[in-house]
Design an enzyme around this catalytic site. Sequence first.
Site, PDB file in Angstrom:
ATOM      1  CG  ASP A  45      -4.872 -21.429  17.898  1.00 60.16           C
ATOM      2  OD1 ASP A  45      -5.002 -21.404  19.132  1.00 60.16           O
ATOM      3  OD2 ASP A  45      -5.509 -22.198  17.157  1.00 60.16           O
ATOM      4  CE  LYS A  46       4.658 -18.979  15.747  1.00 60.18           C
ATOM      5  NZ  LYS A  46       5.740 -19.977  15.623  1.00 60.18           N
TER       6      LYS A  46
END
Length: 218
Positions: free
Chosen positions: A54-55
């Site tokens: 994820d970011k």
Amino acid sequence: EDQDLIVINKPSGMVVHPAAGNYQGTLVNALMHHCQDLSGINGILRPGIVHRIDKDTSGLLVACKNDYTHRALSIQFHEKTVTRKYNAIVYGVINHNHGKIDAPIGRDPANRKLMAVMESGKKAVTNFQVLERFEDYTYLELVLETGRTHQIRVHMKYINHPVVGDPQYGPKKKIGEHGQYLHARVLGFVHPRTGQYLEWEAPLPDYFQEFLNSLRKE
């Protein structure tokens, strides 16, 4: 890095591949600038990308420079032979030292951008071990058996111990400027070309280590 693959320690805050609203400054943009060739299996928006994090999760991922490597690594991910260990700080105190969360994950019908535990979801298994306990938090090592979107974050919320700083699955109070305290620390797999098992470890980011140190002092 070699002629087949590149292993990257991704900072928190960086998106892996371009998507609506995020076309610049992604890991793929940087990879395309750095590498002359990347595998084309996932199309022009996701060249070389065989898995993602994820970011706002930091840590290790591998990208592939050719389709041969991409296919071979995809099989290892599919057969669950890739080693993936994460570290996280979660809310609350987990009293037992080890746990296994086996709960299927699918797209949240109430919010299509989020995932949730649901009967109709895909099988998802997360193992965890308690490393340290604090007054209001627990520091964990987590090992993935499957790789569903947002898996660790969804599973920790499911057992009422969401990841600290998680803007989507945790309480709304903000801790730090770095998103969730979740770090992909260890990545290991068999190199498709040489047949040798390789393993990498990325140390905790400074802000993560500093937060841990502050909890220890308290």
